[in-house]
Structures are given as C-alpha cells and as structure tokens.
Design a protein around this motif. Structure first.
Motif, PDB file in Angstrom:
ATOM      1  N   ASN A   1     -44.045  50.966 -44.303  1.00 52.64           N
ATOM      2  CA  ASN A   1     -44.682  52.284 -44.422  1.00 52.64           C
ATOM      3  C   ASN A   1     -46.030  52.195 -45.140  1.00 52.64           C
ATOM      4  OD1 ASN A   1     -42.464  53.393 -43.133  1.00 52.64           O
ATOM      5  ND2 ASN A   1     -41.465  54.026 -45.033  1.00 52.64           N
ATOM      6  N   GLN A   2     -46.115  51.294 -46.116  1.00 51.95           N
ATOM      7  CA  GLN A   2     -47.355  51.136 -46.871  1.00 51.95           C
ATOM      8  C   GLN A   2     -48.400  50.320 -46.113  1.00 51.95           C
ATOM      9  OE1 GLN A   2     -45.952  49.392 -50.534  1.00 51.95           O
ATOM     10  NE2 GLN A   2     -44.672  51.167 -51.009  1.00 51.95           N
ATOM     11  N   SER A   3     -47.956  49.608 -45.086  1.00 60.41           N
ATOM     12  CA  SER A   3     -48.880  48.737 -44.345  1.00 60.41           C
ATOM     13  C   SER A   3     -49.701  49.489 -43.305  1.00 60.41           C
ATOM     14  CB  SER A   3     -48.105  47.615 -43.657  1.00 60.41           C
ATOM     15  OG  SER A   3     -47.342  48.120 -42.565  1.00 60.41           O
ATOM     16  N   GLN A   4     -49.327  50.735 -43.005  1.00 61.92           N
ATOM     17  CA  GLN A   4     -50.046  51.527 -42.010  1.00 61.92           C
ATOM     18  C   GLN A   4     -49.803  53.007 -42.329  1.00 61.92           C
ATOM     19  OE1 GLN A   4     -47.703  53.267 -39.698  1.00 61.92           O
ATOM     20  NE2 GLN A   4     -46.331  52.463 -41.264  1.00 61.92           N
ATOM     21  N   ASN A   5     -50.498  53.891 -41.638  1.00 65.59           N
ATOM     22  CA  ASN A   5     -50.387  55.312 -41.972  1.00 65.59           C
ATOM     23  C   ASN A   5     -50.016  56.205 -40.791  1.00 65.59           C
ATOM     24  OD1 ASN A   5     -52.762  55.387 -40.481  1.00 65.59           O
ATOM     25  ND2 ASN A   5     -54.085  55.516 -42.303  1.00 65.59           N
ATOM     26  N   ARG A   6     -49.478  55.616 -39.743  1.00 63.33           N
ATOM     27  CA  ARG A   6     -49.107  56.409 -38.569  1.00 63.33           C
ATOM     28  C   ARG A   6     -47.615  56.720 -38.506  1.00 63.33           C
ATOM     29  NH1 ARG A   6     -51.317  54.060 -33.099  1.00 63.33           N
ATOM     30  NH2 ARG A   6     -50.491  56.085 -32.423  1.00 63.33           N
ATOM     31  N   TYR A   7     -46.796  55.799 -39.050  1.00 68.42           N
ATOM     32  CA  TYR A   7     -45.348  55.937 -38.912  1.00 68.42           C
ATOM     33  C   TYR A   7     -44.666  55.817 -40.268  1.00 68.42           C
ATOM     34  CZ  TYR A   7     -46.895  54.647 -34.241  1.00 68.42           C
ATOM     35  OH  TYR A   7     -47.578  54.588 -33.054  1.00 68.42           O
ATOM     36  N   GLU A   8     -43.513  56.455 -40.377  1.00 65.94           N
ATOM     37  CA  GLU A   8     -42.696  56.337 -41.588  1.00 65.94           C
ATOM     38  C   GLU A   8     -41.256  56.042 -41.173  1.00 65.94           C
ATOM     39  OE1 GLU A   8     -41.110  58.882 -45.463  1.00 65.94           O
ATOM     40  OE2 GLU A   8     -42.507  59.798 -44.046  1.00 65.94           O
ATOM     41  N   VAL A   9     -40.799  54.845 -41.477  1.00 67.91           N
ATOM     42  CA  VAL A   9     -39.411  54.480 -41.193  1.00 67.91           C
ATOM     43  C   VAL A   9     -38.520  55.035 -42.300  1.00 67.91           C
ATOM     44  CG1 VAL A   9     -37.776  52.561 -41.028  1.00 67.91           C
ATOM     45  CG2 VAL A   9     -39.984  52.441 -39.847  1.00 67.91           C
ATOM     46  N   VAL A  10     -37.471  55.737 -41.903  1.00 71.75           N
ATOM     47  CA  VAL A  10     -36.555  56.369 -42.860  1.00 71.75           C
ATOM     48  C   VAL A  10     -35.163  55.768 -42.693  1.00 71.75           C
ATOM     49  CG1 VAL A  10     -35.589  58.547 -43.677  1.00 71.75           C
ATOM     50  CG2 VAL A  10     -37.888  58.501 -42.664  1.00 71.75           C
ATOM     51  N   PRO A  11     -34.774  54.802 -43.556  1.00 73.36           N
ATOM     52  CA  PRO A  11     -33.426  54.244 -43.469  1.00 73.36           C
ATOM     53  C   PRO A  11     -32.384  55.298 -43.864  1.00 73.36           C
ATOM     54  CG  PRO A  11     -34.897  52.781 -44.695  1.00 73.36           C
ATOM     55  CD  PRO A  11     -35.585  54.110 -44.564  1.00 73.36           C
ATOM     56  N   VAL A  12     -31.303  55.384 -43.095  1.00 74.36           N
ATOM     57  CA  VAL A  12     -30.227  56.338 -43.367  1.00 74.36           C
ATOM     58  C   VAL A  12     -28.900  55.581 -43.353  1.00 74.36           C
ATOM     59  CG1 VAL A  12     -29.065  58.455 -42.644  1.00 74.36           C
ATOM     60  CG2 VAL A  12     -31.533  58.193 -42.262  1.00 74.36           C
ATOM     61  N   PHE A  13     -28.219  55.552 -44.482  1.00 77.35           N
ATOM     62  CA  PHE A  13     -26.919  54.882 -44.568  1.00 77.35           C
ATOM     63  C   PHE A  13     -25.866  55.765 -43.898  1.00 77.35           C
ATOM     64  CE2 PHE A  13     -22.913  54.301 -47.069  1.00 77.35           C
ATOM     65  CZ  PHE A  13     -22.599  53.037 -46.600  1.00 77.35           C
ATOM     66  N   LYS A  14     -25.118  55.200 -42.934  1.00 80.52           N
ATOM     67  CA  LYS A  14     -24.140  55.976 -42.174  1.00 80.52           C
ATOM     68  C   LYS A  14     -22.710  55.497 -42.372  1.00 80.52           C
ATOM     69  CE  LYS A  14     -25.149  58.857 -39.760  1.00 80.52           C
ATOM     70  NZ  LYS A  14     -25.383  60.310 -40.035  1.00 80.52           N
ATOM     71  N   GLY A  15     -22.469  54.694 -43.411  1.00 80.92           N
ATOM     72  CA  GLY A  15     -21.098  54.243 -43.674  1.00 80.92           C
ATOM     73  C   GLY A  15     -20.849  52.836 -43.177  1.00 80.92           C
ATOM     74  N   THR A  16     -19.616  52.544 -42.820  1.00 82.37           N
ATOM     75  CA  THR A  16     -19.236  51.215 -42.349  1.00 82.37           C
ATOM     76  C   THR A  16     -19.881  50.927 -40.994  1.00 82.37           C
ATOM     77  OG1 THR A  16     -17.285  52.015 -41.163  1.00 82.37           O
ATOM     78  CG2 THR A  16     -16.995  51.446 -43.500  1.00 82.37           C
ATOM     79  N   TYR A  17     -19.767  49.676 -40.558  1.00 86.43           N
ATOM     80  CA  TYR A  17     -20.275  49.315 -39.241  1.00 86.43           C
ATOM     81  C   TYR A  17     -19.680  50.224 -38.160  1.00 86.43           C
ATOM     82  CZ  TYR A  17     -22.402  44.792 -40.577  1.00 86.43           C
ATOM     83  OH  TYR A  17     -23.206  43.816 -41.094  1.00 86.43           O
ATOM     84  N   LYS A  18     -18.365  50.393 -38.221  1.00 86.94           N
ATOM     85  CA  LYS A  18     -17.688  51.200 -37.208  1.00 86.94           C
ATOM     86  C   LYS A  18     -18.161  52.646 -37.258  1.00 86.94           C
ATOM     87  CE  LYS A  18     -13.069  52.390 -35.461  1.00 86.94           C
ATOM     88  NZ  LYS A  18     -11.612  52.218 -35.685  1.00 86.94           N
ATOM     89  N   GLU A  19     -18.276  53.195 -38.469  1.00 87.66           N
ATOM     90  CA  GLU A  19     -18.732  54.576 -38.629  1.00 87.66           C
ATOM     91  C   GLU A  19     -20.164  54.754 -38.129  1.00 87.66           C
ATOM     92  OE1 GLU A  19     -15.978  55.618 -42.573  1.00 87.66           O
ATOM     93  OE2 GLU A  19     -18.048  54.915 -42.797  1.00 87.66           O
ATOM     94  N   THR A  20     -20.990  53.766 -38.393  1.00 91.13           N
ATOM     95  CA  THR A  20     -22.387  53.837 -37.946  1.00 91.13           C
ATOM     96  C   THR A  20     -22.471  53.850 -36.426  1.00 91.13           C
ATOM     97  OG1 THR A  20     -23.121  52.668 -39.930  1.00 91.13           O
ATOM     98  CG2 THR A  20     -24.645  52.703 -38.072  1.00 91.13           C
ATOM     99  N   MET A  21     -21.694  53.000 -35.783  1.00 87.93           N
ATOM    100  CA  MET A  21     -21.687  52.933 -34.323  1.00 87.93           C
ATOM    101  C   MET A  21     -21.170  54.241 -33.728  1.00 87.93           C
ATOM    102  SD  MET A  21     -19.889  50.077 -31.886  1.00 87.93           S
ATOM    103  CE  MET A  21     -19.854  50.241 -30.111  1.00 87.93           C
ATOM    104  N   LEU A  22     -20.071  54.758 -34.265  1.00 88.74           N
ATOM    105  CA  LEU A  22     -19.494  55.996 -33.743  1.00 88.74           C
ATOM    106  C   LEU A  22     -20.442  57.175 -33.957  1.00 88.74           C
ATOM    107  CD1 LEU A  22     -15.752  55.623 -34.844  1.00 88.74           C
ATOM    108  CD2 LEU A  22     -16.708  55.325 -32.554  1.00 88.74           C
TER     109      LEU A  22
END
Length: 449
Positions: A62-83
């Motif tokens: 995000n600091q390397s450029q000013n066009r995009y902002e990546v927003v990490p979102v924790f969604k739980g376990t691997y299985k929960e994230t996939m579902l």
C-alpha cells in the motif's frame, strides 16, 4: 519570579494558526486521496503472528503506490475461509483475493466460473509471469494439465521432524532416517527417560498423504486425480500403508509414539519436553521457537527403507491465492500488481524468514541464500531439500482429489481407532478406502449438476 501573565503575541498566534491550517489541509488531502484508492479485499486464514506478517506485506504494498489499497480480512480457519468465499460468490459479492488451502484445490479448479486463472490475469495485465518462476513442488500443485498456474502459491510448507537435542544427547541417538531406525531410536529415547518418542501433527496429511509421496507410492488412481476426476479410486489400503499404520499402532502401546489429536494439537507434547520428536509442518518453526525451552533441531521425514523409490519427494501443504470472478473490472489491475509484489524476492524472503514457510519463488530462495539465511538457519533447508529431493513422478506431483477435507476426516477417524486398539490397520484402511471412494463418486456427480 513575576506572576504577571504576558499577553499572547499576535504574530505568534497567527503563525500557529497558519501551521495548523496547512497541516489540516495535508491530512484532508491524504484522507481524500486514500478514499480514492481502489480497495482490494484479501480474505485469509492467517491469525496471530502469521496474520501480522500478512498485514505487514499488505502495508508495504500500500505504501509503495497510491492507486490501490489491499485490505487483509481474517475469515477464520482454512475451511471457514473457503466456505465464506463460496457463499460470497453465490451472493454476488466475492472478495478480490481469497486464500484457499491445498486440499480445496480440486474443488476450486472444478468451479470454473468462480475464479480468474492467475496466468490469464497476468497476461492480460502485461506482467511477466511464468510457472518457472516458482519452485517446482509449489508450481506443480497449483498448475493445470498444461502446466499453467491457476492460483498463486503462497504459504507453502512440508512435513519435517523437530527433535529435542537434550533428550537425543541423553539417549545417545541421531535423528532416524528410516522408519526402521525410528523403532531403534524411539526405544532408546524411552529407555533413557523420555516420556514419549515422537508425536505427529496433521495425522492424515503427514502419515498418509506425505507418507505416500515421500515413499513414491500411489495414493489414488489416475495419478492421484491429476489425469482425471471421474473414476478415481483410493489405494490407501495397499500393503505399505497397512504396515505403516500397524507399526504406529504398536508404537502407541509402548510409548514410542503418542497420538496427540488432530491438526497441530499434538505440538505442545513436543514443546513441553514430553515427546522427543514432533512430525509436522515446517511452518511450525516459529511457534516451536517461541515456546520450547530447550535446543531443537530439524531433520527430514523418515522413509520406508524397503521401498526402492524411497525417498522420492514431498509436496507442499498450506494454501494458494485465488483471484475471484465477479469483482469490479477496475480491481483486476490492482490485484495483479499485488500478486506481482508478493512474488518478489524481497516479499518472499521476508515471508519465509518470518514464518518458517518455504519461499515459493526462485527469487525468494536466491535472496535468502545470498543473505546467508540458510547458513545461519540450516534447518530451514530441510523442507526445501525434501521438496526437491527427486524430480516428481506423475503420481508424486501432489494429491488433487475432490472432497479431500472429508477424506482426511475419514482417514483420521480410522487411524484413531487403530491407535486406541479398536481396529486392525487392515480393517481400518479398508473402511477408509470404502468411505473415501464413496466421497469421490459424490464429488464427480456434483460436477454434473
């Protein structure tokens, strides 16, 4: 000292006001500019220190450029994230990028309308991209039948042995290279006072899937699902698997082996000093280093010395990054830019050295090597050596089967029955094959609807 209060200097106040106004203008401009950025939603299953490391990488991008902002979102376990990702796609509101664990690969590949293949995205955005940029063991797992990457390898690990150097010195032993040596080493450790010889994390992954690949065995027909999906059958009740599970069952009676539960639940048995060895993901390094109060080493997985092709190669576990369809078209250039950033030698070196995962790109590996990382941390090379021990055979490139999480659960249930003395290894694996084959048939049928 005088108690007379001086009147404020008008010029001084004017200067302060002017400075505050300028500062507020800068903040306002920054906020407006930040609001104009295209936000890239990155759903993942990384918690704790791993989550902090993911956030650090996102912040750097995000600091390397000013066009995009990546927003990490924790969604739980691997299985929960996939579902969650599947549900969001069906609701026409998918994330831009989602982290999918290795055993979800076949399911995702079959859902062709749900994702954008990474190689297609990079070509469209004119970003240099080749499967050869990645280490072979990671590339083969996430490539299609034409050898092109459909998802981006991300957190990749493979099983290794962590061993307690103090307990090994007391018993006068070295890490076992074969399962036959494990018997000798385990008994000497017990005789010298160790409460337990070894335990294992992720039992189905380590003692079934990786056992098959490391020993050059077929896990399922059609090259473990790589050649075709329809008609695949499990081969996990063949003689080498039965003998291995039977041996684990015998060792569990004598304390050479102690079962500690699913996933990484057994790791505390090693960290506490109870068990002298822990077989688990190479990415356990950070957690073990943070908890163990004793010096420990890292060695390769044992292999079956009776098998001519052993040791062959292990494959990566972990997860890859999938680009979802159905997001605004203006997002894809930003997604591609972020994936390019994650492939860089700098990003991969930071990720691998901070977590214990292996660098998935050749650039990441070379950067760590040039920095002397592997000289300082020789144990980190064990996973890489296992992954690249021999060129993969068609049936040791990986295991790509539908409903693989459910198959793992079936295997674990049957393994636990053996460890508890309720079933023989042959009976347990016959049942695991029967239930697993039913699941594979159901997966094939689901693709026809």
């Amino acid at each position: 000292m005088s108690n007379i209060r001086r009147k404020p200097d008008a010029r001084r106040l004017a200067g302060v006001a002017s400075g505050l106004l300028a500062l507020s203008t800068v903040f306002a401009a920054y906020s407006a500019h930040a609001a104009d950025r295209v936000k890239i939603q990155f759903w993942n299953a990384m918690s704790g220190k791993l989550g902090e490391t993911v956030q650090h990488l996102a912040d750097e991008f995000n600091q390397s450029q000013n066009r995009y902002e990546v927003v990490p979102v924790f969604k739980g376990t691997y299985k929960e994230t996939m579902l969650s990702a599947i549900a969001a796609f069906r609701a026409h509101n998918p994330p831009d990028i989602v982290q999918i664990f290795d055993v979800g690969t076949a399911t995702m590949m079959s859902a062709r309308g749900a994702y954008v293949p990474v190689y297609n995205l990079m070509a469209k955005e004119h970003i240099a991209f080749s499967t050869k940029q990645f280490i072979p063991a990671a590339a083969s797992y996430y490539s299609n039948t034409q050898g092109k990457l459909v998802s981006l390898p991300f957190n990749s690990s493979t099983p290794v042995i962590f061993y307690n150097k103090d307990l090994f010195a007391k018993a006068g032993v070295q890490p076992p290279k074969t399962w036959a040596e494990m018997d000798v080493v385990g008994k000497k450790l017990r005789a010298s006072g160790a409460a337990c010889g070894f335990t294992t994390g992720w039992p189905a992954w380590v003692q079934m899937e990786q056992f098959s690949l490391w020993n050059g065995l077929h896990y399922a027909t059609h090259d473990n699902g790589y050649k075709a999906v329809k008609g695949v059958k499990l081969l996990i009740n063949d003689k080498p698997y039965v003998e291995h599970l039977a041996q684990l069952g015998e060792w569990s009676k004598s304390g050479v082996f102690e079962y500690g539960g699913p996933e990484s639940n057994s790791r505390p048995l090693f960290v506490s000093g109870h068990c002298a060895m822990y077989m688990g993901s190479s990415a356990s390094y950070a957690a073990i280093k943070g908890g163990a109060q004793f010096p420990f080493g890292i060695g390769p997985m044992p292999y079956d010395g009776k098998l001519a092709d052993a040791p062959q190669n292990t494959v990566v576990g972990g997860a890859s990054l999938w680009v979802m369809k159905g997001v605004p078209s203006s997002h894809y250039a930003g997604i591609a830019a972020f994936l390019k950033f994650m492939m860089s030698g700098k990003s991969q070196a930071y990720w691998a050295s901070s977590t214990g995962y292996v660098p998935v790109t050749q650039a990441g590996y070379q950067q760590l090597k040039s920095e002397g990382f592997y000289n300082e941390q020789p144990g980190a090379m064990v996973a890489i050596d296992e992954l690249s021990n021999k060129a993969p055979k068609p049936w040791t490139m990986g295991i790509r089967l539908g409903y693989m999480p459910q198959i793992r659960q079936v295997e674990r249930n049957e393994m636990e029955a053996v460890f508890a003395g309720h079933k023989s290894a042959q009976t347990a694996l016959d049942e695991a094959k029967r239930q697993g084959d039913v699941l594979l048939q159901q997966f094939t049928q689901s693709l026809q609807h």
